[in-house]
Design a protein around this motif. Structure first.
Motif, PDB file in Angstrom:
ATOM      1  N   CYS A 396      97.019   9.643 -44.444  1.00 36.79           N
ATOM      2  CA  CYS A 396      96.434   8.311 -44.633  1.00 36.79           C
ATOM      3  C   CYS A 396      95.084   8.258 -43.929  1.00 36.79           C
ATOM      4  CB  CYS A 396      97.386   7.241 -44.092  1.00 36.79           C
ATOM      5  SG  CYS A 396      96.779   5.560 -44.298  1.00 36.79           S
ATOM      6  N   TRP A 397      94.044   7.851 -44.678  1.00 34.15           N
ATOM      7  CA  TRP A 397      92.675   7.837 -44.145  1.00 34.15           C
ATOM      8  C   TRP A 397      92.071   6.445 -44.348  1.00 34.15           C
ATOM      9  CZ3 TRP A 397      90.742  12.208 -41.784  1.00 34.15           C
ATOM     10  CH2 TRP A 397      91.441  13.385 -41.998  1.00 34.15           C
ATOM     11  N   PRO A 398      92.223   5.523 -43.393  1.00 35.98           N
ATOM     12  CA  PRO A 398      91.531   4.232 -43.495  1.00 35.98           C
ATOM     13  C   PRO A 398      90.104   4.362 -42.979  1.00 35.98           C
ATOM     14  CG  PRO A 398      93.560   4.110 -42.150  1.00 35.98           C
ATOM     15  CD  PRO A 398      93.165   5.555 -42.270  1.00 35.98           C
ATOM     16  N   SER A 399      89.168   3.700 -43.671  1.00 39.93           N
ATOM     17  CA  SER A 399      87.770   3.702 -43.232  1.00 39.93           C
ATOM     18  C   SER A 399      87.168   2.346 -43.561  1.00 39.93           C
ATOM     19  CB  SER A 399      86.974   4.827 -43.916  1.00 39.93           C
ATOM     20  OG  SER A 399      87.006   4.679 -45.320  1.00 39.93           O
ATOM     21  N   VAL A 400      86.469   1.766 -42.577  1.00 40.75           N
ATOM     22  CA  VAL A 400      85.859   0.449 -42.739  1.00 40.75           C
ATOM     23  C   VAL A 400      84.420   0.633 -43.208  1.00 40.75           C
ATOM     24  CG1 VAL A 400      85.249  -1.704 -41.586  1.00 40.75           C
ATOM     25  CG2 VAL A 400      87.334  -0.510 -40.951  1.00 40.75           C
ATOM     26  N   SER A 401      84.081  -0.092 -44.286  1.00 36.96           N
ATOM     27  CA  SER A 401      82.720  -0.053 -44.820  1.00 36.96           C
ATOM     28  C   SER A 401      82.310  -1.483 -45.129  1.00 36.96           C
ATOM     29  CB  SER A 401      82.652   0.819 -46.079  1.00 36.96           C
ATOM     30  OG  SER A 401      81.358   0.789 -46.634  1.00 36.96           O
ATOM     31  N   GLY A 402      81.442  -2.041 -44.300  1.00 35.36           N
ATOM     32  CA  GLY A 402      81.012  -3.419 -44.488  1.00 35.36           C
ATOM     33  C   GLY A 402      82.155  -4.385 -44.260  1.00 35.36           C
ATOM     34  N   ASN A 403      82.420  -5.219 -45.256  1.00 37.63           N
ATOM     35  CA  ASN A 403      83.489  -6.213 -45.161  1.00 37.63           C
ATOM     36  C   ASN A 403      84.764  -5.739 -45.842  1.00 37.63           C
ATOM     37  OD1 ASN A 403      81.873  -8.065 -43.773  1.00 37.63           O
ATOM     38  ND2 ASN A 403      81.012  -8.850 -45.687  1.00 37.63           N
ATOM     39  N   GLU A 404      84.936  -4.430 -46.034  1.00 39.68           N
ATOM     40  CA  GLU A 404      86.116  -3.897 -46.708  1.00 39.68           C
ATOM     41  C   GLU A 404      86.634  -2.674 -45.963  1.00 39.68           C
ATOM     42  OE1 GLU A 404      85.411  -4.976 -51.408  1.00 39.68           O
ATOM     43  OE2 GLU A 404      84.501  -3.162 -50.600  1.00 39.68           O
ATOM     44  N   THR A 405      87.924  -2.446 -46.109  1.00 39.82           N
ATOM     45  CA  THR A 405      88.559  -1.253 -45.570  1.00 39.82           C
ATOM     46  C   THR A 405      89.090  -0.438 -46.740  1.00 39.82           C
ATOM     47  OG1 THR A 405      89.184  -2.361 -43.511  1.00 39.82           O
ATOM     48  CG2 THR A 405      90.369  -0.338 -44.084  1.00 39.82           C
ATOM     49  N   PHE A 406      88.577   0.769 -46.881  1.00 37.26           N
ATOM     50  CA  PHE A 406      89.027   1.670 -47.937  1.00 37.26           C
ATOM     51  C   PHE A 406      90.115   2.574 -47.355  1.00 37.26           C
ATOM     52  CE2 PHE A 406      84.845   0.326 -49.142  1.00 37.26           C
ATOM     53  CZ  PHE A 406      84.880   0.222 -50.526  1.00 37.26           C
ATOM     54  N   VAL A 407      91.269   2.579 -48.001  1.00 36.02           N
ATOM     55  CA  VAL A 407      92.405   3.371 -47.533  1.00 36.02           C
ATOM     56  C   VAL A 407      92.745   4.400 -48.605  1.00 36.02           C
ATOM     57  CG1 VAL A 407      94.770   3.337 -46.700  1.00 36.02           C
ATOM     58  CG2 VAL A 407      93.271   1.399 -46.252  1.00 36.02           C
ATOM     59  N   VAL A 472      91.847  -1.074 -51.494  1.00 38.78           N
ATOM     60  CA  VAL A 472      90.849  -1.749 -50.666  1.00 38.78           C
ATOM     61  C   VAL A 472      91.442  -3.059 -50.158  1.00 38.78           C
ATOM     62  CG1 VAL A 472      88.526  -2.720 -50.574  1.00 38.78           C
ATOM     63  CG2 VAL A 472      88.991  -0.732 -52.015  1.00 38.78           C
ATOM     64  N   VAL A 473      91.281  -3.315 -48.866  1.00 36.51           N
ATOM     65  CA  VAL A 473      91.714  -4.555 -48.228  1.00 36.51           C
ATOM     66  C   VAL A 473      90.577  -5.047 -47.341  1.00 36.51           C
ATOM     67  CG1 VAL A 473      94.165  -3.951 -48.286  1.00 36.51           C
ATOM     68  CG2 VAL A 473      92.780  -3.276 -46.317  1.00 36.51           C
ATOM     69  N   PRO A 474      90.657  -6.284 -46.853  1.00 31.95           N
ATOM     70  CA  PRO A 474      89.642  -6.751 -45.886  1.00 31.95           C
ATOM     71  C   PRO A 474      89.644  -5.912 -44.616  1.00 31.95           C
ATOM     72  CG  PRO A 474      90.843  -8.607 -46.826  1.00 31.95           C
ATOM     73  CD  PRO A 474      91.541  -7.365 -47.295  1.00 31.95           C
ATOM     74  N   PRO A 475      88.610  -6.056 -43.785  1.00 30.25           N
ATOM     75  CA  PRO A 475      88.514  -5.207 -42.579  1.00 30.25           C
ATOM     76  C   PRO A 475      89.758  -5.310 -41.717  1.00 30.25           C
ATOM     77  CG  PRO A 475      86.484  -6.446 -42.909  1.00 30.25           C
ATOM     78  CD  PRO A 475      87.458  -6.964 -43.902  1.00 30.25           C
ATOM     79  N   ALA A 476      90.262  -4.143 -41.291  1.00 29.27           N
ATOM     80  CA  ALA A 476      91.470  -4.085 -40.468  1.00 29.27           C
ATOM     81  C   ALA A 476      91.432  -2.822 -39.628  1.00 29.27           C
ATOM     82  CB  ALA A 476      92.734  -4.113 -41.335  1.00 29.27           C
TER      83      ALA A 476
END
Length: 527
Positions: A396-407, A472-476
């Motif tokens: 699992c690779w979560p990464s925050v980009s701007g106002n979104e978190t790409f998982v 994609v989810v909001p920043p977390a």
């Protein structure tokens, strides 16, 4: 008049914005702007400085200088008029007249300078015209946007009307079902009252109990189970307390309807009948059934490695008839030295150690019968630190980009087993709406009540040993997506234990038997 460049510089000589209007090298313009602070004298009233080749016309703006670099043949009066126009434009685009404010609106200032000066010559424009040109407002574009928005609003209205029509039809259907139930109830009560008025207190006919009252409950049962093409039987007596169950079902339906109105996704579950529930249990049809089951407990680390790997297995025996209980079971093992077997205390340990035969110490005593769970004959356990034994790994690779978190999540399955009904449950932070799934190998479902995203793969075999999902989810925080839980099953086991034969103690041919083998997960997590 030829304006070579328009610039905004600090009083220390730092260039913030500079726009050139004639062909000139970067080194030359940097040299001209670097020489400007050295040429400014103190206590002078005029705001221009001339050198051998160029003229600097400038105006202080708080802690900055607005500067025009022109050639010496240029008309200084026109240059001053151009400088005044530019000095009115700078505050229009920059909220604060300091280095930070100028740098934030650098491109807007450059576009405004281009509207005022073209190829080194001043255009006959005003501040309002420059702002209008830079905004690039278009009547046709506004009209197009209005038409597009009206179409979107119209589509939303149609969707709302359709949704309300569907809700109304559901409500009417429910009312119709309840109305049918009430009419049946009133009819049944009428028949009951008429019979009750005709019979005496000491009558033993039982017309109240065996008459229309039971027929009524059977009809209601047919309504609740939604059976089709089958007439309800009034002669069959229902189980006790069915009337109370029907009332509970109505309240449950009302509760589910309220959840649907709030936006919850409710899966309609059909109530099975008695015959269906018995068939779902899949009772053994062979006289003897042996079940090999292994339960897997694995804890993997999110950054790689393994904390725990434990396999616990059991061989169970289920016998239908008591006359088939005098038997012994011969098995074959895969020969894995890491697996430790342990027989039941009533078994002959020497017989199992020498010949792999499971038999009771008292040969005249048959195995128990009638136990739905079966009788445990043999248990085993295996623990390992070898990661190659893990059937399924999750990254699992979560990464925050701007106002979104790409998982991004990927699985890799080993070739040891073909995995069935794989479900990977990923916890999510509290969300207002379902996550946006961009790519997935398989199916997904969002459990809003528990805030869990479930990734389902029906079968993992040699055709899909690896797969991925991206959402994609909001920043977390990255820790919000752990621990990840996994469940699956397989038709082969680590022990490779098989039942070779069933030996009757009374002689005769070996009895018919069946064998079931499965590997299931008990606790499989990525922490």
């Amino acid at each position: 008049m030829v304006v070579l460049a328009a610039s905004v510089v600090s009083k220390s000589g730092k260039v913030l914005v500079s726009r050139q209007f004639v062909d000139m090298s970067r080194m030359r313009i940097e040299g001209l702007l670097a020489a400007f602070p050295k040429l400014i004298g103190t206590g002078k009233q005029h705001t221009y400085v001339e050198t051998e080749n160029v003229r600097y016309v400038y105006q202080p703006i708080e802690a900055l200088y607005l500067l025009l670099v022109t050639n010496k043949q240029s008309n200084i009066l026109e240059d001053l008029e151009t400088l005044r126009l530019l000095s009115k434009l700078v505050p229009e685009y920059s909220l604060s007249l300091d280095e930070e404010g100028i740098c934030k609106t650098a491109f807007e200032l450059i576009f405004a300078f281009d509207e005022v000066i073209s190829l080194g010559h001043k255009e006959n424009v005003t501040v309002a015209q420059v702002k209008q040109y830079c905004e690039m407002e278009s009547h046709e574009e506004k009209l197009h946007k209005l038409v597009l928005q009206s179409k979107i609003n119209e589509t939303k209205d149609v969707m709302k009307r359709k949704a309300s029509e569907i809700d109304k039809s559901k409500i009417e259907k429910n009312k119709g079902d309840k109305g049918g139930f009430m009419s049946l109830q009133s009819m049944g009560s009428g028949r009951i009252e008429s019979k009750f008025s005709d019979m005496s207190i000491s009558s033993s006919e039982g017309g109240f109990g065996s008459g229309s009252g039971f027929g009524l409950t059977t009809d209601v049962d047919s309504f609740s189970s939604k059976s089709k093409g089958r007439q309800p039987s009034s002669a069959t007596a229902p189980p006790k307390g069915l009337g109370m169950k029907l009332g509970k079902t109505q309240r449950t339906n009302q509760f589910l309807e309220s959840l649907k109105a709030e936006g919850e996704v409710i899966l309609d579950e059909v109530q099975p009948k008695a015959g269906q529930s018995r068939s779902a249990a899949a009772p053994p049809t062979d006289p003897i059934t042996l079940t090999v089951e292994e339960k897997l407990n694995v804890t993997l680390r999110r950054d790689g490695g393994m904390n725990n790997f434990d396999v616990q297995g059991q061989l169970s025996l289920q016998i239908l008839n008591q006359e088939d209980g005098l038997i012994q079971v011969q098995i074959e093992t895969g020969g894995n030295p890491a697996i430790l077997f342990k027989t039941h205390p009533n078994m002959i340990k020497e017989l199992f150690a020498n010949e792999n035969i499971l038999g009771l110490k008292d040969p005249s005593r048959p195995f128990p019968t009638g136990d739905a769970a079966g009788v445990g004959l043999l248990k085993w356990r295996m623990q390992s630190g070898d990661e190659s034994m893990v059937p399924l790994t999750i990254n699992c690779w979560p990464s925050v980009s701007g106002n979104e978190t790409f998982v991004s999540i990927e699985y890799e399955a080993s070739s040891l087993f073909d995995l069935r009904n794989v479900v990977i449950s990923v916890p999510l932070p509290a969300l207002r709406e379902a996550p946006s799934v961009r790519q997935i190998d398989g199916e997904w479902r969002y459990d809003s009540r528990n805030s869990i995203l479930e990734w389902s793969i029906l079968l993992i075999d040699n055709s899909n040993r690896s797969g991925s999902m991206e959402f994609v989810v909001p920043p977390a925080d990255s820790s919000a997506f752990f621990p990840i839980s996994v469940r699956f099953s397989a038709t082969s086991t680590y022990s490779e234990l098989k039942v070779a034969n069933v030996l009757p103690l009374r002689g005769g041919p070996p009895p018919k038997f069946s064998q079931r083998t499965q590997l299931v997960t008990e606790n499989y997590q990525v922490v």
